[in-house]
Design a protein around this motif. Structure first.
Motif, PDB file in Angstrom:
ATOM      1  N   ARG A 146       0.865  -1.640  -0.149  1.00 24.80           N
ATOM      2  CA  ARG A 146       0.171   0.025  -0.121  1.00 24.80           C
ATOM      3  C   ARG A 146       1.136   1.212  -0.154  1.00 24.80           C
ATOM      4  O   ARG A 146       0.795   2.485  -0.663  1.00 24.80           O
ATOM      5  CB  ARG A 146      -0.922   0.045   1.495  1.00 24.80           C
ATOM      6  N   ALA A 147       1.931   1.610   0.749  1.00 27.64           N
ATOM      7  CA  ALA A 147       2.344   2.003   0.856  1.00 27.64           C
ATOM      8  C   ALA A 147       3.749   2.893  -0.874  1.00 27.64           C
ATOM      9  O   ALA A 147       3.345   3.463  -0.791  1.00 27.64           O
ATOM     10  CB  ALA A 147       3.844   2.535   1.793  1.00 27.64           C
ATOM     11  N   GLU A 148       3.900   1.824  -1.249  1.00 32.23           N
ATOM     12  CA  GLU A 148       4.391   1.087  -2.470  1.00 32.23           C
ATOM     13  C   GLU A 148       3.156   1.478  -4.023  1.00 32.23           C
ATOM     14  O   GLU A 148       3.304   2.809  -4.161  1.00 32.23           O
ATOM     15  CB  GLU A 148       4.695   0.315  -3.167  1.00 32.23           C
ATOM     16  N   ARG A 149       2.149   1.577  -3.343  1.00 29.53           N
ATOM     17  CA  ARG A 149       0.665   2.180  -5.076  1.00 29.53           C
ATOM     18  C   ARG A 149       0.504   3.355  -3.990  1.00 29.53           C
ATOM     19  O   ARG A 149       0.353   4.701  -5.316  1.00 29.53           O
ATOM     20  CB  ARG A 149      -0.246   1.464  -4.343  1.00 29.53           C
ATOM     21  N   ALA A 150       1.070   4.028  -3.019  1.00 33.68           N
ATOM     22  CA  ALA A 150       0.586   5.745  -2.869  1.00 33.68           C
ATOM     23  C   ALA A 150       1.886   6.357  -3.045  1.00 33.68           C
ATOM     24  O   ALA A 150       1.432   7.925  -3.385  1.00 33.68           O
ATOM     25  CB  ALA A 150       0.576   5.972  -1.218  1.00 33.68           C
ATOM     26  N   LEU A 151       3.287   6.161  -3.061  1.00 35.80           N
ATOM     27  CA  LEU A 151       4.405   6.877  -3.646  1.00 35.80           C
ATOM     28  C   LEU A 151       4.366   6.672  -5.396  1.00 35.80           C
ATOM     29  O   LEU A 151       4.061   7.938  -5.641  1.00 35.80           O
ATOM     30  CB  LEU A 151       5.208   6.495  -2.971  1.00 35.80           C
ATOM     31  N   ALA A 152       3.452   5.924  -5.463  1.00 36.33           N
ATOM     32  CA  ALA A 152       3.428   5.695  -7.122  1.00 36.33           C
ATOM     33  C   ALA A 152       2.704   6.987  -7.625  1.00 36.33           C
ATOM     34  O   ALA A 152       2.908   7.512  -7.985  1.00 36.33           O
ATOM     35  CB  ALA A 152       3.324   3.876  -7.844  1.00 36.33           C
ATOM     36  N   HIS A 153       1.290   7.679  -7.187  1.00 37.34           N
ATOM     37  CA  HIS A 153       0.502   8.359  -7.239  1.00 37.34           C
ATOM     38  C   HIS A 153       1.232   9.384  -6.851  1.00 37.34           C
ATOM     39  O   HIS A 153       0.825  10.661  -8.100  1.00 37.34           O
ATOM     40  CB  HIS A 153      -1.334   7.366  -6.695  1.00 37.34           C
ATOM     41  N   ALA A 154       2.384   9.362  -6.428  1.00 37.25           N
ATOM     42  CA  ALA A 154       2.387  10.887  -6.152  1.00 37.25           C
ATOM     43  C   ALA A 154       3.106  11.133  -6.860  1.00 37.25           C
ATOM     44  O   ALA A 154       3.782  12.058  -7.291  1.00 37.25           O
ATOM     45  CB  ALA A 154       2.950  10.864  -4.638  1.00 37.25           C
ATOM     46  N   LEU A 155       4.344  10.529  -7.606  1.00 38.22           N
ATOM     47  CA  LEU A 155       5.351  11.041  -7.809  1.00 38.22           C
ATOM     48  C   LEU A 155       4.866  10.664  -9.357  1.00 38.22           C
ATOM     49  O   LEU A 155       5.378  11.688 -10.361  1.00 38.22           O
ATOM     50  CB  LEU A 155       5.640   9.549  -8.581  1.00 38.22           C
ATOM     51  N   ALA A 156       3.524  10.050 -10.009  1.00 40.56           N
ATOM     52  CA  ALA A 156       2.530  10.194 -11.225  1.00 40.56           C
ATOM     53  C   ALA A 156       2.263  11.879 -11.294  1.00 40.56           C
ATOM     54  O   ALA A 156       0.880  11.800 -12.291  1.00 40.56           O
ATOM     55  CB  ALA A 156       1.834   8.875 -11.518  1.00 40.56           C
ATOM     56  N   ALA A 157       1.575  11.878  -9.891  1.00 40.34           N
ATOM     57  CA  ALA A 157       0.593  13.435 -10.272  1.00 40.34           C
ATOM     58  C   ALA A 157       1.718  14.857 -10.662  1.00 40.34           C
ATOM     59  O   ALA A 157       2.253  14.989 -11.598  1.00 40.34           O
ATOM     60  CB  ALA A 157       0.687  14.526  -8.720  1.00 40.34           C
ATOM     61  N   PRO A 158       0.689  14.904 -11.683  1.00 40.39           N
ATOM     62  CA  PRO A 158      -0.673  15.199 -11.182  1.00 40.39           C
ATOM     63  C   PRO A 158      -2.394  13.760 -12.567  1.00 40.39           C
ATOM     64  O   PRO A 158      -2.972  14.390 -12.540  1.00 40.39           O
ATOM     65  CB  PRO A 158      -1.469  16.220 -12.077  1.00 40.39           C
ATOM     66  N   ALA A 159      -1.025  12.758 -13.752  1.00 39.22           N
ATOM     67  CA  ALA A 159      -1.644  11.953 -14.115  1.00 39.22           C
ATOM     68  C   ALA A 159      -2.563  11.576 -13.108  1.00 39.22           C
ATOM     69  O   ALA A 159      -2.309  10.692 -11.750  1.00 39.22           O
ATOM     70  CB  ALA A 159      -0.944  11.302 -14.489  1.00 39.22           C
ATOM     71  N   ALA A 160      -3.996  10.855 -13.186  1.00 41.25           N
ATOM     72  CA  ALA A 160      -5.126   9.775 -12.372  1.00 41.25           C
ATOM     73  C   ALA A 160      -4.210   9.075 -12.343  1.00 41.25           C
ATOM     74  O   ALA A 160      -4.873   8.189 -11.239  1.00 41.25           O
ATOM     75  CB  ALA A 160      -5.997   9.857 -13.322  1.00 41.25           C
ATOM     76  N   GLU A 161      -3.766   7.866 -13.038  1.00 35.47           N
ATOM     77  CA  GLU A 161      -3.343   6.795 -13.019  1.00 35.47           C
ATOM     78  C   GLU A 161      -1.336   6.582 -12.690  1.00 35.47           C
ATOM     79  O   GLU A 161      -1.454   7.191 -14.024  1.00 35.47           O
ATOM     80  CB  GLU A 161      -3.957   5.649 -13.982  1.00 35.47           C
ATOM     81  N   ALA A 162      -1.141   5.334 -11.774  1.00 39.17           N
ATOM     82  CA  ALA A 162       0.204   5.732 -11.996  1.00 39.17           C
ATOM     83  C   ALA A 162       0.715   5.175 -13.158  1.00 39.17           C
ATOM     84  O   ALA A 162       0.845   3.615 -13.096  1.00 39.17           O
ATOM     85  CB  ALA A 162       1.279   4.362 -10.592  1.00 39.17           C
ATOM     86  N   SER A 163       2.085   5.350 -13.646  1.00 36.45           N
ATOM     87  CA  SER A 163       3.039   4.806 -15.208  1.00 36.45           C
ATOM     88  C   SER A 163       3.543   3.791 -14.497  1.00 36.45           C
ATOM     89  O   SER A 163       3.625   3.638 -13.455  1.00 36.45           O
ATOM     90  CB  SER A 163       3.566   5.704 -15.627  1.00 36.45           C
ATOM     91  N   LEU A 164       4.135   2.436 -15.104  1.00 32.23           N
ATOM     92  CA  LEU A 164       4.547   0.871 -14.376  1.00 32.23           C
ATOM     93  C   LEU A 164       6.188   2.123 -14.277  1.00 32.23           C
ATOM     94  O   LEU A 164       6.554   1.872 -13.337  1.00 32.23           O
ATOM     95  CB  LEU A 164       5.397   0.873 -15.894  1.00 32.23           C
ATOM     96  N   GLU A 165       6.764   3.242 -14.708  1.00 33.33           N
ATOM     97  CA  GLU A 165       7.945   3.817 -14.766  1.00 33.33           C
ATOM     98  C   GLU A 165       7.498   4.248 -13.305  1.00 33.33           C
ATOM     99  O   GLU A 165       8.566   4.233 -12.126  1.00 33.33           O
ATOM    100  CB  GLU A 165       7.886   5.394 -15.418  1.00 33.33           C
ATOM    101  N   ALA A 166       6.276   5.433 -12.608  1.00 28.47           N
ATOM    102  CA  ALA A 166       6.298   5.243 -11.241  1.00 28.47           C
ATOM    103  C   ALA A 166       6.189   4.622 -10.154  1.00 28.47           C
ATOM    104  O   ALA A 166       6.837   4.591  -9.027  1.00 28.47           O
ATOM    105  CB  ALA A 166       5.079   6.116 -11.287  1.00 28.47           C
ATOM    106  N   ARG A 167       5.663   3.202 -10.981  1.00 25.52           N
ATOM    107  CA  ARG A 167       5.946   2.276  -9.601  1.00 25.52           C
ATOM    108  C   ARG A 167       6.693   1.810  -9.924  1.00 25.52           C
ATOM    109  O   ARG A 167       7.203   1.017  -8.113  1.00 25.52           O
ATOM    110  CB  ARG A 167       4.551   0.688 -10.335  1.00 25.52           C
ATOM    111  N   LEU A 168       7.899   1.654 -11.188  1.00 23.77           N
ATOM    112  CA  LEU A 168       9.440   0.781 -10.229  1.00 23.77           C
ATOM    113  C   LEU A 168       9.621   1.427  -9.322  1.00 23.77           C
ATOM    114  O   LEU A 168      10.255   1.148  -9.001  1.00 23.77           O
ATOM    115  CB  LEU A 168       9.844   0.590 -11.892  1.00 23.77           C
ATOM    116  N   ALA A 169       9.749   3.345  -9.413  1.00 22.51           N
ATOM    117  CA  ALA A 169      10.499   4.076  -8.813  1.00 22.51           C
ATOM    118  C   ALA A 169      10.212   3.961  -7.064  1.00 22.51           C
ATOM    119  O   ALA A 169      10.954   4.245  -6.513  1.00 22.51           O
ATOM    120  CB  ALA A 169      10.294   5.661  -9.551  1.00 22.51           C
ATOM    121  N   ALA A 170       9.055   3.886  -6.839  1.00 22.46           N
ATOM    122  CA  ALA A 170       8.620   3.733  -5.678  1.00 22.46           C
ATOM    123  C   ALA A 170       8.466   2.791  -5.149  1.00 22.46           C
ATOM    124  O   ALA A 170       9.301   2.865  -3.680  1.00 22.46           O
ATOM    125  CB  ALA A 170       6.456   4.244  -6.072  1.00 22.46           C
ATOM    126  N   ALA A 171       8.798   1.461  -6.225  1.00 23.28           N
ATOM    127  CA  ALA A 171       9.568  -0.049  -5.230  1.00 23.28           C
ATOM    128  C   ALA A 171      10.652  -0.020  -4.854  1.00 23.28           C
ATOM    129  O   ALA A 171      11.517  -0.159  -3.833  1.00 23.28           O
ATOM    130  CB  ALA A 171       8.611  -0.798  -6.179  1.00 23.28           C
TER     131      ALA A 171
END
Length: 220
Positions: free
Chosen positions: A146-171
């Motif tokens: 859940r922490a990874e998903r929250a960070l991925a969305h913050a990194l991807a903002a203002p996009a509505a969905e977190a990209s694969l790049e943002a999810r990998l970065a968050a992890a």
């Protein structure tokens, strides 16, 4: 990630109603009661019924607050789930990685248990309970996800969905913070003091975030 009773204050917290405040206090009382029993007798040797009785609530009430026995302990991680995401969302004109590095360094300086750099006996006992109980470490993965998903969305903002790049970065970012914290905790549990370890821990954190900056230039 490491759990603690010491949680950094949130920026501009929303007002809490009396009913919600009462619920939070009840939840905290149940969790604190459970942790005290687990520390005294061991996680596997204390039943949920015993926790409920000691906290003076019914089992159904306990399960309304904590769906699983492991959550009684991992409640201490609840305020940290979206901590990295909040840091990124409120970073101002700093880059995400700079804000996260500064936040981690500040945590080291105040010996925040979430950084692993805390030698308070209660914190060390809690960590021994956590990392010495397979059921708890297994349940911890859900909190980390859940922490990874929250960070991925913050990194991807203002996009509505977190990209694969943002999810990998968050992890990667949270994995680095977790490894740093575990290494700090390992050294302290071996007898090092938090004060003596601070310069070394700060240097390692700076190196680790430097590697993240090199590998994740989009967020640096």
């Amino acid at each position: 990630m490491t759990g603690t009773t010491d949680t950094p204050p949130h920026a501009d917290p929303a007002p809490v109603g009396l009913r919600q405040l009462k619920k939070r206090r009840t939840q905290q009382t149940i969790s604190d009661t459970a942790v005290a029993l687990f520390l005294e007798r061991g996680f596997d040797k204390v039943s949920v019924a015993e926790v409920a009785a000691a906290a003076e609530v019914s089992k159904p009430t306990l399960f309304r607050y904590f769906p699983a026995k492991e959550d009684l302990v991992l409640h201490r991680f609840a305020d940290h789930e979206d901590e990295a995401a909040r840091v990124v969302a409120t970073r101002g004109d700093r880059s995400p990685l700079t804000a996260l590095r500064d936040h981690f360094h500040a945590g080291l300086d105040r010996h925040d248990p979430v950084t692993g750099l805390c030698d308070h006996p209660d914190v060390l006992a809690f960590h021994r309970l956590l990392y010495g109980t397979p059921a708890l470490t297994g349940r911890l993965y859900a909190y980390q996800d859940r922490a990874e998903r929250a960070l991925a969305h913050a990194l991807a903002a203002p996009a509505a969905e977190a990209s694969l790049e943002a999810r990998l970065a968050a992890a990667q970012i949270l994995a680095v913070q977790r490894v740093l914290a575990l290494e700090n905790w390992r050294r302290i549990s071996a007898g090092r003091s938090a004060a003596a370890l601070l310069p070394e821990a700060r240097g390692e954190a700076a190196t680790a975030f430097g590697q993240l900056r090199a590998g994740l230039p989009h967020y640096a």
